[in-house]
Design a protein around this motif. Structure first.
Motif, mmCIF file in Angstrom:
data_model
loop_
_atom_site.group_PDB
_atom_site.id
_atom_site.type_symbol
_atom_site.label_atom_id
_atom_site.label_comp_id
_atom_site.label_asym_id
_atom_site.label_seq_id
_atom_site.Cartn_x
_atom_site.Cartn_y
_atom_site.Cartn_z
ATOM 1 N N ILE A 69 -37.651 0.703 -36.899
ATOM 2 C CA ILE A 69 -38.560 0.977 -36.164
ATOM 3 C C ILE A 69 -39.425 2.020 -36.840
ATOM 4 O O ILE A 69 -40.495 1.882 -36.789
ATOM 5 C CB ILE A 69 -37.944 1.781 -34.785
ATOM 6 C CG1 ILE A 69 -36.927 0.741 -34.015
ATOM 7 C CG2 ILE A 69 -39.212 2.136 -33.971
ATOM 8 C CD1 ILE A 69 -36.248 1.500 -33.033
ATOM 9 N N SER A 70 -38.841 2.955 -37.459
ATOM 10 C CA SER A 70 -39.740 3.906 -38.090
ATOM 11 C C SER A 70 -40.704 3.365 -39.187
ATOM 12 O O SER A 70 -41.838 3.816 -39.096
ATOM 13 C CB SER A 70 -38.936 5.270 -38.331
ATOM 14 O OG SER A 70 -38.849 5.228 -39.788
ATOM 15 N N SER A 71 -40.191 2.298 -39.846
ATOM 16 C CA SER A 71 -41.142 1.853 -40.832
ATOM 17 C C SER A 71 -42.337 0.901 -40.248
ATOM 18 O O SER A 71 -43.632 0.988 -40.630
ATOM 19 C CB SER A 71 -40.455 0.963 -41.962
ATOM 20 O OG SER A 71 -39.617 -0.116 -41.461
ATOM 21 N N THR A 72 -42.002 0.502 -39.091
ATOM 22 C CA THR A 72 -42.797 -0.448 -38.395
ATOM 23 C C THR A 72 -43.933 0.490 -37.804
ATOM 24 O O THR A 72 -44.845 0.165 -37.689
ATOM 25 C CB THR A 72 -42.112 -1.238 -37.145
ATOM 26 O OG1 THR A 72 -41.034 -2.095 -37.675
ATOM 27 C CG2 THR A 72 -43.160 -2.237 -36.547
ATOM 28 N N LEU A 73 -43.618 1.655 -37.160
ATOM 29 C CA LEU A 73 -44.407 2.433 -36.781
ATOM 30 C C LEU A 73 -45.303 3.417 -37.570
ATOM 31 O O LEU A 73 -46.017 3.978 -37.467
ATOM 32 C CB LEU A 73 -43.747 3.356 -35.666
ATOM 33 C CG LEU A 73 -42.823 2.755 -34.527
ATOM 34 C CD1 LEU A 73 -42.464 3.700 -33.414
ATOM 35 C CD2 LEU A 73 -43.895 1.538 -33.643
ATOM 36 N N GLY A 74 -44.522 3.553 -38.999
ATOM 37 C CA GLY A 74 -45.237 4.342 -39.904
ATOM 38 C C GLY A 74 -44.950 6.029 -39.381
ATOM 39 O O GLY A 74 -45.572 6.815 -39.558
ATOM 40 N N SER A 75 -43.807 6.056 -38.824
ATOM 41 C CA SER A 75 -43.461 7.457 -38.185
ATOM 42 C C SER A 75 -42.534 8.130 -39.119
ATOM 43 O O SER A 75 -41.628 7.576 -39.876
ATOM 44 C CB SER A 75 -42.852 7.242 -36.934
ATOM 45 O OG SER A 75 -41.641 6.737 -36.841
ATOM 46 N N ASP A 76 -42.229 9.583 -38.826
ATOM 47 C CA ASP A 76 -41.283 10.302 -39.483
ATOM 48 C C ASP A 76 -39.771 9.939 -38.661
ATOM 49 O O ASP A 76 -39.570 10.187 -37.732
ATOM 50 C CB ASP A 76 -41.521 11.672 -39.180
ATOM 51 C CG ASP A 76 -40.538 12.534 -39.709
ATOM 52 O OD1 ASP A 76 -40.985 13.665 -40.393
ATOM 53 O OD2 ASP A 76 -39.316 12.501 -39.591
ATOM 54 N N PRO A 77 -39.044 9.427 -39.660
ATOM 55 C CA PRO A 77 -37.586 8.887 -39.194
ATOM 56 C C PRO A 77 -36.780 10.038 -38.208
ATOM 57 O O PRO A 77 -36.350 9.755 -37.172
ATOM 58 C CB PRO A 77 -36.857 8.334 -40.086
ATOM 59 C CG PRO A 77 -37.647 8.459 -41.462
ATOM 60 C CD PRO A 77 -39.001 9.289 -41.253
ATOM 61 N N SER A 78 -36.863 11.192 -38.814
ATOM 62 C CA SER A 78 -36.141 12.293 -38.227
ATOM 63 C C SER A 78 -36.857 12.787 -36.683
ATOM 64 O O SER A 78 -35.811 12.820 -35.658
ATOM 65 C CB SER A 78 -35.849 13.507 -39.124
ATOM 66 O OG SER A 78 -36.956 14.200 -39.324
ATOM 67 N N LEU A 79 -37.809 12.831 -36.839
ATOM 68 C CA LEU A 79 -38.565 13.165 -35.498
ATOM 69 C C LEU A 79 -38.234 11.853 -34.595
ATOM 70 O O LEU A 79 -38.086 12.062 -33.164
ATOM 71 C CB LEU A 79 -40.187 13.384 -35.760
ATOM 72 C CG LEU A 79 -40.438 14.616 -36.586
ATOM 73 C CD1 LEU A 79 -41.986 14.810 -36.779
ATOM 74 C CD2 LEU A 79 -39.750 15.919 -35.882
ATOM 75 N N LEU A 80 -38.508 10.729 -34.800
ATOM 76 C CA LEU A 80 -38.294 9.546 -34.238
ATOM 77 C C LEU A 80 -37.035 9.438 -33.565
ATOM 78 O O LEU A 80 -36.825 9.206 -32.355
ATOM 79 C CB LEU A 80 -38.929 8.325 -34.849
ATOM 80 C CG LEU A 80 -38.726 6.830 -34.115
ATOM 81 C CD1 LEU A 80 -39.613 6.960 -32.897
ATOM 82 C CD2 LEU A 80 -38.942 5.875 -34.941
ATOM 83 N N ASN A 81 -36.024 9.840 -34.484
ATOM 84 C CA ASN A 81 -34.802 9.990 -34.055
ATOM 85 C C ASN A 81 -34.681 10.979 -32.722
ATOM 86 O O ASN A 81 -33.822 10.601 -32.018
ATOM 87 C CB ASN A 81 -33.863 10.425 -35.050
ATOM 88 C CG ASN A 81 -32.301 10.240 -35.011
ATOM 89 O OD1 ASN A 81 -31.945 9.417 -34.043
ATOM 90 N ND2 ASN A 81 -31.454 11.174 -35.445
ATOM 91 N N ARG A 82 -34.919 11.939 -33.031
ATOM 92 C CA ARG A 82 -35.017 12.940 -31.633
ATOM 93 C C ARG A 82 -35.703 12.521 -30.676
ATOM 94 O O ARG A 82 -35.508 12.586 -29.211
ATOM 95 C CB ARG A 82 -35.462 14.333 -32.487
ATOM 96 C CG ARG A 82 -34.509 15.026 -33.028
ATOM 97 C CD ARG A 82 -35.258 16.030 -33.979
ATOM 98 N NE ARG A 82 -35.736 17.330 -33.166
ATOM 99 C CZ ARG A 82 -36.795 18.126 -33.726
ATOM 100 N NH1 ARG A 82 -37.371 18.090 -34.965
ATOM 101 N NH2 ARG A 82 -37.225 19.042 -32.705
ATOM 102 N N ILE A 83 -36.607 11.816 -30.714
ATOM 103 C CA ILE A 83 -37.379 10.956 -29.497
ATOM 104 C C ILE A 83 -36.563 10.028 -28.981
ATOM 105 O O ILE A 83 -36.311 10.117 -27.618
ATOM 106 C CB ILE A 83 -38.895 10.531 -30.176
ATOM 107 C CG1 ILE A 83 -39.900 11.757 -30.668
ATOM 108 C CG2 ILE A 83 -39.480 9.629 -28.894
ATOM 109 C CD1 ILE A 83 -40.592 11.979 -29.567
ATOM 110 N N LEU A 84 -35.867 9.317 -29.850
ATOM 111 C CA LEU A 84 -35.213 8.286 -29.034
ATOM 112 C C LEU A 84 -33.848 8.780 -28.591
ATOM 113 O O LEU A 84 -33.455 8.350 -27.496
ATOM 114 C CB LEU A 84 -34.556 7.317 -30.302
ATOM 115 C CG LEU A 84 -35.786 6.158 -30.625
ATOM 116 C CD1 LEU A 84 -35.456 5.516 -31.828
ATOM 117 C CD2 LEU A 84 -35.920 5.239 -29.298
ATOM 118 N N ARG A 85 -33.459 9.772 -29.130
ATOM 119 C CA ARG A 85 -32.115 10.345 -28.453
ATOM 120 C C ARG A 85 -32.363 11.128 -26.958
ATOM 121 O O ARG A 85 -31.652 10.821 -26.332
ATOM 122 C CB ARG A 85 -31.771 11.692 -29.502
ATOM 123 C CG ARG A 85 -30.294 12.298 -28.996
ATOM 124 C CD ARG A 85 -30.020 13.456 -30.007
ATOM 125 N NE ARG A 85 -30.983 14.608 -30.384
ATOM 126 C CZ ARG A 85 -30.769 15.454 -31.142
ATOM 127 N NH1 ARG A 85 -29.766 15.506 -31.734
ATOM 128 N NH2 ARG A 85 -31.744 16.410 -30.988
#
Ligand SMILES: C[S@@+](CC[C@H](N)C(=O)[O-])C[C@H]1O[C@@H](n2cnc3c(N)ncnc32)[C@H](O)[C@@H]1O
Length: 368
Positions: A69-85
């Motif tokens: 997901i994070s490479s598709t969106l071009g996002s920071d994986p650790s921040l995205l992880n917190r959003i998803l959590r």
């Protein structure tokens, strides 16, 4: 002994009351956080829509890992992880552990409401309500309540004019409104057709949708009832961007001045934007536009009824909408059946019926 027997129930009742009070206190201590940080849900869901998390998973066609997901969106994986959590904790997305112990993320019926497009998407509605333009008036809600009949409208205070005047001058915001309304129209029209379509639409050759936005409701209606010719009527700045739809004619105008003639007039989520006097004026213009003998006005609005018509959560949505009307319009409000009866009858209609449908709104048919 006599005293003890008499005293025991009193002691028991006293203990029970104390226990209940303690429980209420504990519940309050928990619930208070929900209100203090109530905006967090709206803000994080807005973020998820803007990032396109649900869209990425949907177009992938199967659950995705965080790094996918994070490479598709071009996002920071650790921040995205917190959003998803956060969103998984609210059951908006689903997380599953695979046999190789990787975690994959999937959409749920709720996260699909946040897809940017699609039949059930409500993303545009959320983006409208969470826009700075729509959030600003909320800061003056208490001033409005304290105005004591004086004029102190939150939207005007924030933006210098009412919501429709502002939309006419700000095409970006107007588009947000049109797209948000289209989301809701796509959901409500099938509920009307399913709930009472035969009674409401059979025999109509022409139908004018007053305040019809960019024509989404009529698009669905003429598809379900192809014998109807639709007239989509709205302000000039809205009609200017309304697409061409087969079986639907776009007409620009002001419903306070006149409404195009048709067998029936359709008013969905229009009257709640206005006070009683304005509703009566709009309804009178609709009455002039339809045949005296067999015409009707189809009003699609929430009915705030004490328990009777709409129960449970949908009633709460109606009450929330009422607050939205207070913040965003000058005199708009959600109405009880008695309040609807007042405006319908005062506008000169002789009778009306109410149908409950599977939506926040009910369908009221007003007859001349
Ligand atoms: C809340 S939206 C409802 C749109 C649509 N009926 C729906 O439910 O999706 C209200 C609509 O009323 C239109 N409107 C506001 N003032 C109007 C006027 N004076 N004459 C015609 N339309 C008007 C707005 O432009 C807007 O499209």
């Amino acid at each position: 002994m006599g005293e003890l027997q008499g005293g025991e129930p009193i002691l028991e009742a006293w203990n029970k009351k104390k226990e209940e009070e303690e429980e209420e206190e504990a519940q309050a201590q928990l619930e208070i956080w929900k209100y203090i940080f109530g905006y967090v849900e709206l803000a994080v869901i807005k973020c998820a829509i803007e990032l396109g998390i649900a869209d990425a998973i949907e177009s992938h066609g199967s659950p995705m890992t965080l790094s996918e997901i994070s490479s598709t969106l071009g996002s920071d994986p650790s921040l995205l992880n917190r959003i998803l959590r956060f969103l998984i904790n609210r059951k908006i997305f689903k997380a599953d552990k695979n046999s190789d112990s990787t975690t994959t993320y999937a959409n749920t019926p709720l996260s699909r409401r946040f897809l940017k497009n699609g039949q059930q998407s409500m993303a545009a509605f959320l983006l409208l309500e969470s826009s700075p333009v729509m959030l600003a008036p909320w800061h003056s809600l208490s001033a409005r309540v304290l105005a004591n009949g004086g004029i102190n409208f939150p939207f005007q205070k924030a933006h210098g004019e009412d919501v429709w005047g502002y939309a006419a001058e700000n095409p970006g915001h107007s588009n947000l409104i049109n797209e948000a309304m289209a989301c809701s129209a796509k959901m409500v029209v099938p509920a009307i057709v399913e709930g009472c379509g035969d009674e409401v639409f059979e025999g109509l050759k022409t139908l004018v949708d007053v305040g019809g936005g960019t024509g989404t409701a009529l698009r669905a209606l003429v598809k379900a009832c192809p014998w109807i010719h639709g007239i989509n009527f709205d302000l000039a700045h809205v009609i200017a961007v309304a697409p061409k739809i087969e079986g639907v004619e776009n007409v620009a105008g002001d419903m306070f001045l006149g409404v195009p003639k048709a067998d029936a007039a359709f008013l969905m989520w229009v009257l709640h934007d206005w006070g009683d006097e304005e509703c009566i004026q709009i309804l009178k213009k609709c009455k002039e536009a339809i045949p005296k003998e067999n015409g009707k006005v189809i009003i699609v609005e929430a009915v705030i009824e004490e328990g009777a018509i709409k129960q449970g959560n949908l009633k709460d949505v109606g009450l929330m909408l009422d607050m939205v009307m207070m913040a965003h319009t000058s005199f708009g409000k959600e109405r009880t059946l008695k309040e609807w009866e007042y405006v319908i009858k005062t506008a000169g209609f002789t009778s009306y019926t109410v149908k409950s449908i599977d939506a926040v709104q009910s369908v009221m048919l007003a007859y001349p």
